[in-house]
Design an enzyme around this catalytic site. Structure first.
Site: not given
Length: 173
Positions: A25, A74, A91
């Site tokens: 997400h 997050k 990443q």
């Protein structure tokens, strides 16, 4: 959105790709270095919070992706494996998705130097498959940037779906 220079705009995108713990997400905020995105980018980099250390996204060591992209996790790092998935596969997926968006013209190569990107990325602490984390984050990043460029979803789509909100973590009975 070629009618207005994107360096003077803020483009916000969102995408969810995949299933289970390896789903990605990604939320994106793209804008000019001299505007509010530039201020937010520099502030987030300079002021880490416990468990949330923003960092510059690289394609390879000493080769940051352009537009310069700030990776904001997050989920706080749960353990070493989760950290490796975040700093490694997620990443790399984020960097690849940004580069894909530039290669595909979603972000113009000419504007890339004057833009900054903030990407808030969810990596589930239960994720195990680095390959899927990578692929899902690459696709989610590209899709979020496309959504931001197109201004989607449209309000009509939101209104049409308002009576049946759902997500991978909750569906009303």
């Amino acid at each position: 959105m070629q009618d207005q220079n994107r360096t003077s705009r803020v483009l916000i995108g969102e995408s969810f790709v995949g299933e289970g713990a390896e789903a990605a997400h990604v939320n994106t905020v793209l804008g000019g270095r001299d505007g509010p995105v530039g201020t937010a980018w520099a502030t987030a980099l300079a002021m880490p919070r416990p468990g949330h250390v923003a960092f510059v996204t690289i394609l390879r060591p000493n080769l940051p992706v352009k537009p310069l992209t700030l990776f904001v996790n997050k989920a706080p790092m749960a353990d070493e494996r989760h950290g490796d998935l975040t700093w490694g596969a997620a990443q790399a997926g984020l960097a690849g998705g940004v580069a894909d968006a530039v290669a595909d013209g979603v972000i113009s190569a000419e504007e890339a130097e004057g833009l900054l990107l903030i990407a808030a990325v969810w990596v589930n602490p239960k994720a195990l498959d680095a390959g899927l984390v990578y692929l899902n984050n690459r696709a989610a990043t590209r899709a979020a940037l496309q959504a931001g460029a197109e201004g989607t979803p449209k309000v009509a789509d939101i209104l049409a779906a308002r009576h049946a909100p759902a997500n991978p973590f909750f569906t009303p009975a």
